[in-house]
Design a protein around this motif. Sequence first.
Motif, PDB file in Angstrom:
ATOM      1  N   LEU A  17       0.749  -1.493   0.000  1.00  0.00           N
ATOM      2  CA  LEU A  17       0.323  -0.004  -0.449  1.00  0.00           C
ATOM      3  C   LEU A  17       0.822   1.265   0.359  1.00  0.00           C
ATOM      4  O   LEU A  17       1.696   1.122   0.712  1.00  0.00           O
ATOM      5  CB  LEU A  17      -1.208  -0.068   1.091  1.00  0.00           C
ATOM      6  CG  LEU A  17      -1.448  -1.431   1.507  1.00  0.00           C
ATOM      7  CD1 LEU A  17      -2.906  -0.780   2.856  1.00  0.00           C
ATOM      8  CD2 LEU A  17      -3.069  -1.414   0.754  1.00  0.00           C
ATOM      9  N   ALA A 121     -15.031   4.050   2.972  1.00  0.00           N
ATOM     10  CA  ALA A 121     -14.422   3.306   2.891  1.00  0.00           C
ATOM     11  C   ALA A 121     -15.057   1.933   3.821  1.00  0.00           C
ATOM     12  O   ALA A 121     -15.335   2.152   4.739  1.00  0.00           O
ATOM     13  CB  ALA A 121     -12.723   3.301   3.885  1.00  0.00           C
ATOM     14  N   SER A 269      -9.819   7.731   2.436  1.00  0.00           N
ATOM     15  CA  SER A 269     -10.441   6.011   1.776  1.00  0.00           C
ATOM     16  C   SER A 269      -9.196   5.556   2.123  1.00  0.00           C
ATOM     17  O   SER A 269      -8.419   4.056   2.840  1.00  0.00           O
ATOM     18  CB  SER A 269     -11.280   6.080   0.781  1.00  0.00           C
ATOM     19  OG  SER A 269     -11.135   5.088   0.053  1.00  0.00           O
ATOM     20  N   GLN A 273      -7.529   2.549   4.724  1.00  0.00           N
ATOM     21  CA  GLN A 273      -6.964   1.639   3.892  1.00  0.00           C
ATOM     22  C   GLN A 273      -5.957   0.827   4.728  1.00  0.00           C
ATOM     23  O   GLN A 273      -5.720   0.129   4.728  1.00  0.00           O
ATOM     24  CB  GLN A 273      -6.798   1.766   2.631  1.00  0.00           C
ATOM     25  CG  GLN A 273      -6.823   0.403   1.233  1.00  0.00           C
ATOM     26  CD  GLN A 273      -6.428  -0.107   0.640  1.00  0.00           C
ATOM     27  OE1 GLN A 273      -5.671   1.184  -0.450  1.00  0.00           O
ATOM     28  NE2 GLN A 273      -6.106  -0.857  -0.966  1.00  0.00           N
ATOM     29  N   GLN A 274      -5.268   1.677   4.826  1.00  0.00           N
ATOM     30  CA  GLN A 274      -3.919   1.472   5.716  1.00  0.00           C
ATOM     31  C   GLN A 274      -3.826   1.158   6.520  1.00  0.00           C
ATOM     32  O   GLN A 274      -3.173   0.055   7.879  1.00  0.00           O
ATOM     33  CB  GLN A 274      -2.467   3.328   5.394  1.00  0.00           C
ATOM     34  CG  GLN A 274      -2.049   2.347   4.232  1.00  0.00           C
ATOM     35  CD  GLN A 274      -0.857   3.857   4.270  1.00  0.00           C
ATOM     36  OE1 GLN A 274       0.150   3.311   4.387  1.00  0.00           O
ATOM     37  NE2 GLN A 274      -1.205   5.079   3.527  1.00  0.00           N
ATOM     38  N   ASN A 277      -4.953  -2.176   7.686  1.00  0.00           N
ATOM     39  CA  ASN A 277      -4.456  -3.452   7.359  1.00  0.00           C
ATOM     40  C   ASN A 277      -2.965  -3.002   8.589  1.00  0.00           C
ATOM     41  O   ASN A 277      -2.417  -3.802   8.278  1.00  0.00           O
ATOM     42  CB  ASN A 277      -3.821  -3.037   6.020  1.00  0.00           C
ATOM     43  CG  ASN A 277      -4.659  -3.751   5.690  1.00  0.00           C
ATOM     44  OD1 ASN A 277      -5.002  -5.146   4.756  1.00  0.00           O
ATOM     45  ND2 ASN A 277      -5.570  -2.881   4.468  1.00  0.00           N
ATOM     46  N   TYR A 294     -12.285  -3.799   2.597  1.00  0.00           N
ATOM     47  CA  TYR A 294     -12.327  -2.935   2.263  1.00  0.00           C
ATOM     48  C   TYR A 294     -12.767  -2.991   0.787  1.00  0.00           C
ATOM     49  O   TYR A 294     -12.450  -3.457   0.278  1.00  0.00           O
ATOM     50  CB  TYR A 294     -10.830  -2.485   1.774  1.00  0.00           C
ATOM     51  CG  TYR A 294     -10.189  -1.345   2.148  1.00  0.00           C
ATOM     52  CD1 TYR A 294     -10.834   0.056   2.109  1.00  0.00           C
ATOM     53  CD2 TYR A 294      -9.471  -1.311  -0.013  1.00  0.00           C
ATOM     54  CE1 TYR A 294     -10.629   1.224   1.499  1.00  0.00           C
ATOM     55  CE2 TYR A 294      -9.851   0.161  -0.157  1.00  0.00           C
ATOM     56  CZ  TYR A 294     -10.001   1.380  -0.127  1.00  0.00           C
ATOM     57  OH  TYR A 294     -10.196   2.655  -0.668  1.00  0.00           O
ATOM     58  N   ASP A 296     -13.326   0.915  -1.995  1.00  0.00           N
ATOM     59  CA  ASP A 296     -13.266   2.390  -2.012  1.00  0.00           C
ATOM     60  C   ASP A 296     -14.421   3.247  -2.074  1.00  0.00           C
ATOM     61  O   ASP A 296     -15.537   2.234  -2.302  1.00  0.00           O
ATOM     62  CB  ASP A 296     -12.118   2.900  -3.280  1.00  0.00           C
ATOM     63  CG  ASP A 296     -12.719   2.353  -4.567  1.00  0.00           C
ATOM     64  OD1 ASP A 296     -13.886   1.754  -4.990  1.00  0.00           O
ATOM     65  OD2 ASP A 296     -12.168   1.085  -5.558  1.00  0.00           O
TER      66      ASP A 296
END
Length: 324
Positions: A17, A121, A269, A273-274, A277, A294, A296
């Motif tokens: 990512l 997200a 978003s 997302q990061q 994770n 996840y 978008d």
Amino acid sequence: MQRRHFLSRSALLAASLPTVQAWAQPGATFPTRPITLLVPYGAGGPTDTHVRAVADAAGKLLGQPVVIDNKPGANGVNGAALLPKAAPDGYTLAILPASVYREPHVQKTPFDPRTSFSYIAMLSDYAFGLAVRADAPWKQWKDLAADAKKRPGRINVGATGAVGTPRIVMDEAASEAGIDLNVVPYKGDADLANAILGGHVDAGPLSGIAVPHIASGKMRYLVALTKDRIKRYPDLPTLREQGVNAWIDSPYGVAGPAGMDPALVKRLSGVFQQALNSPGSLRALESLNQPVNYMDPDAYRTYALQAYEREEKRVAKLRAKGLL
């Protein structure tokens, strides 16, 4: 070994990512103060536990705290109800559970899922199974269904929420299987878990809260109430595999008020997302038996519109049965 494999795969995904610096340039004008994230459940519950880990990681990425504001009650829509009143500047966000798409069809709400939100997200989904006490007489779903045919309305199945997704899916499953279950509403998963352990109900759909009870030998799952098998319990068949086309689809994600700058939505978003994770988030998901799910902004919005239409049909069926 399974846990190390799970974490190593997740670490590889996280490494692929964008880096922290890509989302938190020193010259960026946003954010300059803390961000409020409304969580429509009480502190300490499964959603709150996971979202706090995500918020902590997101705050580090953004350089400003993401502060959790718990707003429990109202079938999980209190966060959604407050978003239309907030400025679309990214400083007020909310967790949207699946009930957000159903509630407007049940009663008047101050939001419309089609127009009131900027979808940012999708985060995760609950992995439900039909839980019973370890000493229950049934070993699998077919045993319970056969017993229910002999004793219609005599098997008590608890479910969270009078019109919550678990309750609706249990009604749908019973209808497809041609059986009559006595479905009893509970305020939350903790109450339902205690009711099962105490013998007050015979069974109930539970997600991550059942994991420690299963591990200690006090509970077990008869069947998975997910679309596909649960990774933690790979030998547990789904209802679909038992010939009953029903499962609990109950994801949650982050949204802001309608009208947010698309560039800001995209940036947030990527941050979430990061954060999803991050090691803390992955540990929370593993303990809760939940997947990374996840989506978008575009995929999340498409899902929301489809869910809104699906829930309209579900509510119409509930009304026809006199359940609403």
